[in-house]
Design a protein around this motif. Structure first.
Motif, PDB file in Angstrom:
ATOM      1  N   LEU A  15       0.869  -1.177   0.000  1.00 53.48           N
ATOM      2  CA  LEU A  15       0.000   0.000   0.000  1.00 53.48           C
ATOM      3  C   LEU A  15       0.904   1.224   0.000  1.00 53.48           C
ATOM      4  CD1 LEU A  15      -2.662  -1.124   2.630  1.00 53.48           C
ATOM      5  CD2 LEU A  15      -2.824  -1.209   0.137  1.00 53.48           C
ATOM      6  N   ILE A  16       0.739   2.096  -0.994  1.00 52.17           N
ATOM      7  CA  ILE A  16       1.647   3.230  -1.170  1.00 52.17           C
ATOM      8  C   ILE A  16       0.884   4.543  -1.025  1.00 52.17           C
ATOM      9  CG2 ILE A  16       3.260   4.378  -2.737  1.00 52.17           C
ATOM     10  CD1 ILE A  16       3.623   1.627  -4.105  1.00 52.17           C
ATOM     11  N   ASP A  17       1.368   5.400  -0.125  1.00 49.77           N
ATOM     12  CA  ASP A  17       0.887   6.774  -0.022  1.00 49.77           C
ATOM     13  C   ASP A  17       1.932   7.652  -0.683  1.00 49.77           C
ATOM     14  OD1 ASP A  17      -1.410   6.175   1.439  1.00 49.77           O
ATOM     15  OD2 ASP A  17      -0.338   6.269   3.346  1.00 49.77           O
ATOM     16  N   SER A  18       1.493   8.542  -1.569  1.00 51.42           N
ATOM     17  CA  SER A  18       2.427   9.394  -2.299  1.00 51.42           C
ATOM     18  C   SER A  18       1.909  10.821  -2.316  1.00 51.42           C
ATOM     19  CB  SER A  18       2.592   8.870  -3.734  1.00 51.42           C
ATOM     20  OG  SER A  18       3.510   9.650  -4.441  1.00 51.42           O
ATOM     21  N   TYR A  19       2.787  11.760  -1.955  1.00 47.85           N
ATOM     22  CA  TYR A  19       2.426  13.175  -1.931  1.00 47.85           C
ATOM     23  C   TYR A  19       3.462  13.937  -2.752  1.00 47.85           C
ATOM     24  CZ  TYR A  19      -0.161  11.359   2.032  1.00 47.85           C
ATOM     25  OH  TYR A  19      -0.984  10.604   2.828  1.00 47.85           O
ATOM     26  N   GLU A  20       2.989  14.802  -3.638  1.00 49.48           N
ATOM     27  CA  GLU A  20       3.889  15.550  -4.511  1.00 49.48           C
ATOM     28  C   GLU A  20       3.485  17.010  -4.581  1.00 49.48           C
ATOM     29  OE1 GLU A  20       4.451  13.864  -8.389  1.00 49.48           O
ATOM     30  OE2 GLU A  20       4.413  11.819  -7.632  1.00 49.48           O
ATOM     31  N   SER A  33      10.173  20.970 -15.211  1.00 45.84           N
ATOM     32  CA  SER A  33       9.325  20.733 -14.049  1.00 45.84           C
ATOM     33  C   SER A  33      10.169  20.318 -12.855  1.00 45.84           C
ATOM     34  CB  SER A  33       8.263  19.677 -14.359  1.00 45.84           C
ATOM     35  OG  SER A  33       8.861  18.413 -14.578  1.00 45.84           O
ATOM     36  N   ASN A  34       9.743  20.761 -11.688  1.00 38.30           N
ATOM     37  CA  ASN A  34      10.379  20.443 -10.409  1.00 38.30           C
ATOM     38  C   ASN A  34       9.326  19.826  -9.507  1.00 38.30           C
ATOM     39  OD1 ASN A  34      13.141  21.949 -10.341  1.00 38.30           O
ATOM     40  ND2 ASN A  34      11.698  23.373 -11.253  1.00 38.30           N
ATOM     41  N   ASP A  35       9.662  18.749  -8.836  1.00 36.36           N
ATOM     42  CA  ASP A  35       8.724  18.095  -7.924  1.00 36.36           C
ATOM     43  C   ASP A  35       9.434  17.740  -6.630  1.00 36.36           C
ATOM     44  OD1 ASP A  35       6.426  17.935  -9.668  1.00 36.36           O
ATOM     45  OD2 ASP A  35       7.492  16.376 -10.764  1.00 36.36           O
ATOM     46  N   LEU A  36       8.799  18.061  -5.515  1.00 39.25           N
ATOM     47  CA  LEU A  36       9.192  17.554  -4.216  1.00 39.25           C
ATOM     48  C   LEU A  36       8.200  16.456  -3.870  1.00 39.25           C
ATOM     49  CD1 LEU A  36       9.862  20.883  -2.297  1.00 39.25           C
ATOM     50  CD2 LEU A  36      11.564  19.312  -3.235  1.00 39.25           C
ATOM     51  N   TYR A  37       8.670  15.351  -3.297  1.00 39.62           N
ATOM     52  CA  TYR A  37       7.737  14.263  -3.034  1.00 39.62           C
ATOM     53  C   TYR A  37       8.088  13.507  -1.758  1.00 39.62           C
ATOM     54  CZ  TYR A  37      11.329  11.145  -4.950  1.00 39.62           C
ATOM     55  OH  TYR A  37      12.489  10.464  -5.171  1.00 39.62           O
ATOM     56  N   TYR A  38       7.062  12.853  -1.224  1.00 37.54           N
ATOM     57  CA  TYR A  38       7.221  11.958  -0.087  1.00 37.54           C
ATOM     58  C   TYR A  38       6.396  10.717  -0.386  1.00 37.54           C
ATOM     59  CZ  TYR A  38       6.793   9.909   4.547  1.00 37.54           C
ATOM     60  OH  TYR A  38       6.816   9.032   5.603  1.00 37.54           O
ATOM     61  N   ARG A  39       7.015   9.542  -0.297  1.00 40.27           N
ATOM     62  CA  ARG A  39       6.317   8.285  -0.557  1.00 40.27           C
ATOM     63  C   ARG A  39       6.533   7.333   0.615  1.00 40.27           C
ATOM     64  NH1 ARG A  39       8.890   8.631  -6.176  1.00 40.27           N
ATOM     65  NH2 ARG A  39       7.422  10.003  -7.231  1.00 40.27           N
ATOM     66  N   ASN A  66       8.253  -1.458   6.101  1.00 39.85           N
ATOM     67  CA  ASN A  66       7.864  -0.213   5.449  1.00 39.85           C
ATOM     68  C   ASN A  66       9.079   0.474   4.850  1.00 39.85           C
ATOM     69  OD1 ASN A  66       5.255  -0.632   6.529  1.00 39.85           O
ATOM     70  ND2 ASN A  66       5.834   0.416   8.412  1.00 39.85           N
ATOM     71  N   ASP A  67       8.840   1.255   3.778  1.00 36.57           N
ATOM     72  CA  ASP A  67       9.918   2.108   3.279  1.00 36.57           C
ATOM     73  C   ASP A  67       9.409   3.523   3.082  1.00 36.57           C
ATOM     74  OD1 ASP A  67       8.653   2.185   0.797  1.00 36.57           O
ATOM     75  OD2 ASP A  67      10.329   1.375  -0.319  1.00 36.57           O
ATOM     76  N   TYR A  68      10.373   4.464   3.073  1.00 39.82           N
ATOM     77  CA  TYR A  68      10.064   5.883   3.027  1.00 39.82           C
ATOM     78  C   TYR A  68      11.025   6.547   2.046  1.00 39.82           C
ATOM     79  CZ  TYR A  68       8.527   4.291   7.642  1.00 39.82           C
ATOM     80  OH  TYR A  68       7.978   3.575   8.669  1.00 39.82           O
ATOM     81  N   SER A  69      10.503   7.407   1.186  1.00 36.44           N
ATOM     82  CA  SER A  69      11.343   8.170   0.260  1.00 36.44           C
ATOM     83  C   SER A  69      10.938   9.639   0.341  1.00 36.44           C
ATOM     84  CB  SER A  69      11.155   7.688  -1.179  1.00 36.44           C
ATOM     85  OG  SER A  69      11.562   6.356  -1.325  1.00 36.44           O
ATOM     86  N   LEU A  70      11.912  10.502   0.564  1.00 39.06           N
ATOM     87  CA  LEU A  70      11.696  11.945   0.571  1.00 39.06           C
ATOM     88  C   LEU A  70      12.699  12.530  -0.403  1.00 39.06           C
ATOM     89  CD1 LEU A  70      10.421  14.524   1.779  1.00 39.06           C
ATOM     90  CD2 LEU A  70      12.242  14.466   3.516  1.00 39.06           C
ATOM     91  N   GLY A  71      12.195  13.195  -1.455  1.00 40.18           N
ATOM     92  CA  GLY A  71      13.148  13.631  -2.455  1.00 40.18           C
ATOM     93  C   GLY A  71      12.667  14.686  -3.417  1.00 40.18           C
ATOM     94  N   SER A  91      16.564  12.439 -10.247  1.00 37.26           N
ATOM     95  CA  SER A  91      15.928  12.295  -8.948  1.00 37.26           C
ATOM     96  C   SER A  91      17.003  12.161  -7.877  1.00 37.26           C
ATOM     97  CB  SER A  91      15.025  11.052  -8.958  1.00 37.26           C
ATOM     98  OG  SER A  91      14.374  10.892  -7.721  1.00 37.26           O
ATOM     99  N   LEU A  92      16.765  12.797  -6.733  1.00 34.04           N
ATOM    100  CA  LEU A  92      17.644  12.701  -5.569  1.00 34.04           C
ATOM    101  C   LEU A  92      16.737  12.525  -4.361  1.00 34.04           C
ATOM    102  CD1 LEU A  92      20.474  13.047  -4.180  1.00 34.04           C
ATOM    103  CD2 LEU A  92      19.915  15.487  -4.004  1.00 34.04           C
ATOM    104  N   TYR A  93      16.957  11.435  -3.577  1.00 34.71           N
ATOM    105  CA  TYR A  93      16.043  11.194  -2.473  1.00 34.71           C
ATOM    106  C   TYR A  93      16.701  10.419  -1.333  1.00 34.71           C
ATOM    107  CZ  TYR A  93      15.459   6.710  -4.922  1.00 34.71           C
ATOM    108  OH  TYR A  93      15.687   5.509  -5.555  1.00 34.71           O
TER     109      TYR A  93
END
Length: 197
Positions: A15-20, A33-39, A66-71, A91-93
């Motif tokens: 189950l993946i929650d993703s915010y951009e 385009s530039n995107d900041l994200y948290y997954r 669980n895993d977490y990506s902030l990038g 991408s850098l995270y």
């Protein structure tokens, strides 16, 4: 002779929650385009190794935690000339993974990055050539670490009937650089793998 594979019928889906948050800018015919994200991934699925017998590895899949990506991601698309389109993505995270494998808790972290460049050349109205390169940095897993890798791919597309039928010839890893290393270890084993085409 050295590896036994087995499935896991009790596997749960990830189950993946993703915010951009992103911004796209147009500079003439170019776009950026530039995107900041948290997954956040619950019940992360990974390949898991353990000892099956002496010098024999048992490979399975499991929900490891669980895993977490902030990038940050970017995407630049530009046409230096009419017949050449460049799409540069990166991408850098910060990557974190935690959980338990074989009743042993773990927590690992890595600073990951990747870059990809797609070059599309329009030779005629019906013929395109695409040259793609990409690099991905080393990254951690539940039991170990993947090494970084670099690849170059080439494709030629010929339209036979416009928007209906086309023929594509593709060659992957032209420079034979897509070799990958993977190391995993547990309480009673250490496994080092080297993959190449």
């Amino acid at each position: 002779a050295n590896t036994v594979h087995i499935g896991d019928p009790s596997l749960k889906p990830e189950l993946i929650d993703s915010y951009e948050l992103g911004v796209e800018t147009f500079l003439g015919k170019a776009s950026f385009s530039n995107d900041l994200y948290y997954r956040f991934t619950q019940d992360k699925i990974e390949d898991i190794n353990s000892v099956y017998a002496e010098n024999v590895t048992l490979t399975s899949v499991a929900n490891v935690g669980n895993d977490y990506s902030l990038g940050y991601e970017f995407d630049l698309m530009v046409n230096p000339i009419k017949a050449w389109e460049i799409n540069l993505m990166g991408s850098l995270y910060d990557y974190k993974i935690s959980g338990a494998v074989s009743n042993q808790s773990f927590a690992r972290e890595s600073l990951d990055w990747s870059i990809k460049c797609n070059n599309t050349f329009t030779l005629t109205r019906t013929t395109e050539v695409q040259l793609n390169t990409r690099y991905h940095s080393p990254s951690v897993t539940a039991q170990g670490k993947w090494g970084g890798f670099f690849t170059t791919d080439l494709a030629v597309k010929q339209d036979l009937i416009a928007k209906t039928l086309s023929l594509t010839l593709q060659a992957n890893d032209l420079l034979s650089t897509g070799r990958r290393e993977f190391t995993s270890q547990g309480a009673d084993f250490y496994d080092h793998n080297y993959y190449y085409r």
